[in-house]
Design a protein around this motif. Structure first.
Motif, mmCIF file in Angstrom:
data_model
loop_
_atom_site.group_PDB
_atom_site.id
_atom_site.type_symbol
_atom_site.label_atom_id
_atom_site.label_comp_id
_atom_site.label_asym_id
_atom_site.label_seq_id
_atom_site.Cartn_x
_atom_site.Cartn_y
_atom_site.Cartn_z
ATOM 1 N N LEU A 24 -0.267 4.824 -27.374
ATOM 2 C CA LEU A 24 0.026 5.696 -28.512
ATOM 3 C C LEU A 24 -1.278 6.077 -29.199
ATOM 4 C CD1 LEU A 24 2.331 3.221 -28.458
ATOM 5 C CD2 LEU A 24 3.366 4.826 -30.010
ATOM 6 N N ARG A 25 -1.278 7.270 -29.787
ATOM 7 C CA ARG A 25 -2.498 7.768 -30.437
ATOM 8 C C ARG A 25 -2.134 8.455 -31.744
ATOM 9 N NH1 ARG A 25 -4.976 12.470 -27.273
ATOM 10 N NH2 ARG A 25 -3.456 13.644 -28.465
ATOM 11 N N SER A 26 -3.000 8.279 -32.728
ATOM 12 C CA SER A 26 -2.912 9.075 -33.952
ATOM 13 C C SER A 26 -4.248 9.788 -34.115
ATOM 14 C CB SER A 26 -2.603 8.209 -35.176
ATOM 15 O OG SER A 26 -3.693 7.371 -35.476
ATOM 16 N N GLU A 27 -4.212 10.872 -34.858
ATOM 17 C CA GLU A 27 -5.428 11.650 -35.085
ATOM 18 C C GLU A 27 -5.815 11.603 -36.553
ATOM 19 O OE1 GLU A 27 -4.803 15.562 -33.567
ATOM 20 O OE2 GLU A 27 -4.322 14.824 -31.576
ATOM 21 N N LEU A 28 -7.082 11.604 -36.806
ATOM 22 C CA LEU A 28 -7.697 11.711 -38.125
ATOM 23 C C LEU A 28 -7.711 10.449 -38.955
ATOM 24 C CD1 LEU A 28 -6.428 15.249 -39.144
ATOM 25 C CD2 LEU A 28 -8.534 14.657 -37.971
ATOM 26 N N ARG A 29 -6.576 9.791 -39.162
ATOM 27 C CA ARG A 29 -6.546 8.610 -40.028
ATOM 28 C C ARG A 29 -5.788 7.486 -39.355
ATOM 29 N NH1 ARG A 29 -3.653 11.543 -44.678
ATOM 30 N NH2 ARG A 29 -2.101 10.261 -43.677
ATOM 31 N N ALA A 30 -6.196 6.264 -39.626
ATOM 32 C CA ALA A 30 -5.528 5.102 -39.035
ATOM 33 C C ALA A 30 -4.105 4.944 -39.551
ATOM 34 C CB ALA A 30 -6.332 3.836 -39.314
ATOM 35 N N ASP A 31 -3.797 5.465 -40.747
ATOM 36 C CA ASP A 31 -2.459 5.297 -41.302
ATOM 37 C C ASP A 31 -1.522 6.465 -40.989
ATOM 38 O OD1 ASP A 31 -3.730 7.118 -42.941
ATOM 39 O OD2 ASP A 31 -2.958 6.259 -44.797
ATOM 40 N N SER A 32 -1.957 7.390 -40.132
ATOM 41 C CA SER A 32 -1.071 8.493 -39.758
ATOM 42 C C SER A 32 -0.171 8.059 -38.607
ATOM 43 C CB SER A 32 -1.880 9.741 -39.398
ATOM 44 O OG SER A 32 -2.703 9.503 -38.293
ATOM 45 N N ALA A 33 0.829 8.860 -38.315
ATOM 46 C CA ALA A 33 1.820 8.504 -37.298
ATOM 47 C C ALA A 33 1.198 8.383 -35.912
ATOM 48 C CB ALA A 33 2.921 9.548 -37.275
ATOM 49 N N LEU A 34 1.724 7.434 -35.139
ATOM 50 C CA LEU A 34 1.302 7.253 -33.749
ATOM 51 C C LEU A 34 2.276 7.997 -32.839
ATOM 52 C CD1 LEU A 34 0.634 3.453 -34.015
ATOM 53 C CD2 LEU A 34 -1.099 5.143 -33.418
ATOM 54 N N VAL A 48 -7.395 7.124 -19.408
ATOM 55 C CA VAL A 48 -8.415 8.113 -19.731
ATOM 56 C C VAL A 48 -7.732 9.256 -20.476
ATOM 57 C CG1 VAL A 48 -10.153 9.685 -18.834
ATOM 58 C CG2 VAL A 48 -9.770 7.492 -17.702
ATOM 59 N N ASP A 49 -8.108 9.441 -21.729
ATOM 60 C CA ASP A 49 -7.517 10.494 -22.550
ATOM 61 C C ASP A 49 -8.427 11.711 -22.520
ATOM 62 O OD1 ASP A 49 -6.173 12.049 -24.354
ATOM 63 O OD2 ASP A 49 -6.085 10.528 -25.928
ATOM 64 N N GLY A 50 -7.991 12.720 -21.806
ATOM 65 C CA GLY A 50 -8.760 13.958 -21.695
ATOM 66 C C GLY A 50 -8.316 15.016 -22.692
ATOM 67 N N GLN A 51 -7.370 14.669 -23.568
ATOM 68 C CA GLN A 51 -6.842 15.613 -24.549
ATOM 69 C C GLN A 51 -7.388 15.322 -25.943
ATOM 70 O OE1 GLN A 51 -4.859 18.208 -23.483
ATOM 71 N NE2 GLN A 51 -5.422 17.368 -21.496
ATOM 72 N N VAL A 52 -8.691 15.138 -26.018
ATOM 73 C CA VAL A 52 -9.339 14.840 -27.298
ATOM 74 C C VAL A 52 -10.385 15.903 -27.590
ATOM 75 C CG1 VAL A 52 -8.909 12.361 -27.244
ATOM 76 C CG2 VAL A 52 -10.936 13.262 -26.118
ATOM 77 N N ALA A 53 -10.733 16.027 -28.860
ATOM 78 C CA ALA A 53 -11.710 17.028 -29.287
ATOM 79 C C ALA A 53 -12.899 16.351 -29.959
ATOM 80 C CB ALA A 53 -11.057 18.004 -30.255
ATOM 81 N N PRO A 54 -14.099 16.879 -29.748
ATOM 82 C CA PRO A 54 -15.283 16.313 -30.390
ATOM 83 C C PRO A 54 -15.177 16.350 -31.915
ATOM 84 C CG PRO A 54 -15.898 17.894 -28.692
ATOM 85 C CD PRO A 54 -14.419 18.012 -28.888
ATOM 86 N N GLY A 55 -15.661 15.289 -32.560
ATOM 87 C CA GLY A 55 -15.727 15.241 -34.012
ATOM 88 C C GLY A 55 -14.465 14.779 -34.706
ATOM 89 N N LEU A 56 -13.381 14.562 -33.966
ATOM 90 C CA LEU A 56 -12.149 14.069 -34.584
ATOM 91 C C LEU A 56 -12.043 12.559 -34.392
ATOM 92 C CD1 LEU A 56 -9.443 16.706 -33.592
ATOM 93 C CD2 LEU A 56 -10.603 16.429 -35.787
ATOM 94 N N ASP A 57 -11.439 11.902 -35.363
ATOM 95 C CA ASP A 57 -11.200 10.470 -35.271
ATOM 96 C C ASP A 57 -9.819 10.225 -34.679
ATOM 97 O OD1 ASP A 57 -13.631 9.665 -36.480
ATOM 98 O OD2 ASP A 57 -12.796 10.141 -38.443
ATOM 99 N N TYR A 58 -9.738 9.250 -33.771
ATOM 100 C CA TYR A 58 -8.489 8.889 -33.124
ATOM 101 C C TYR A 58 -8.268 7.390 -33.283
ATOM 102 C CZ TYR A 58 -8.922 13.412 -30.872
ATOM 103 O OH TYR A 58 -9.055 14.750 -30.639
ATOM 104 N N THR A 59 -7.011 6.994 -33.322
ATOM 105 C CA THR A 59 -6.643 5.588 -33.318
ATOM 106 C C THR A 59 -5.678 5.379 -32.163
ATOM 107 O OG1 THR A 59 -6.876 5.436 -35.714
ATOM 108 C CG2 THR A 59 -5.585 3.707 -34.637
ATOM 109 N N TYR A 60 -5.922 4.320 -31.374
ATOM 110 C CA TYR A 60 -5.089 4.016 -30.210
ATOM 111 C C TYR A 60 -4.434 2.657 -30.356
ATOM 112 C CZ TYR A 60 -7.349 7.851 -27.747
ATOM 113 O OH TYR A 60 -7.802 9.089 -27.367
ATOM 114 N N VAL A 61 -3.218 2.563 -29.835
ATOM 115 C CA VAL A 61 -2.485 1.305 -29.750
ATOM 116 C C VAL A 61 -1.854 1.264 -28.369
ATOM 117 C CG1 VAL A 61 -0.458 0.054 -30.579
ATOM 118 C CG2 VAL A 61 -1.990 1.126 -32.207
ATOM 119 N N VAL A 62 -1.881 0.096 -27.735
ATOM 120 C CA VAL A 62 -1.213 -0.092 -26.446
ATOM 121 C C VAL A 62 -0.123 -1.141 -26.643
ATOM 122 C CG1 VAL A 62 -1.482 -0.789 -24.041
ATOM 123 C CG2 VAL A 62 -3.322 0.473 -25.181
#
Length: 82
Positions: A24-34, A48-62
C-alpha cells in the motif's frame, strides 16, 4: 522489471505463513490514506514502484496475507522520495 532512476524499490522480510503480500502507498503525507498498489506472491520480498514522480513524498506499508485472507496489522510504515 529492473529498477531504474525513476523507480522506488520496497523490500521486506518474508513472513512464514503468508501466501501473498499487499503493498500500500500514500502520497505526500504519512497520515493520508493508503491505497493498494500491488499484490505480491509469497516468496517475493520486493516491489518496484514505477508509478512515482520526482519530488513527491511517499509512504509504503506491506501487509502479509495468509491463506484465509487475514491481513497483518499495519506497522512500520516507510517514507521514500524519488
Amino acid at each position: 522489471m529492473k529498477p531504474g532512476c525513476d523507480d522506488l524499490v520496497v523490500a521486506w522480510t518474508e513472513v512464514e505463513e503468508a501466501v501473498r503480500y499487499s503493498v500500500l502507498r500514500s502520497e505526500l503525507r504519512a497520515d493520508s490514506a493508503l491505497f493498494p498498489v500491488a499484490r505480491v506472491p509469497a516468496g517475493q520480498t520486493t516491489f518496484v514502484d514505477g508509478q512515482v514522480a520526482p519530488g513527491l513524498d511517499y509512504t509504503y506499508v506491506v501487509m502479509a496475507v495468509d491463506e484465509t485472507g487475514c491481513e497483518s496489522t499495519i506497522e512500520g510504515a516507510v517514507a521514500a522520495r524519488l
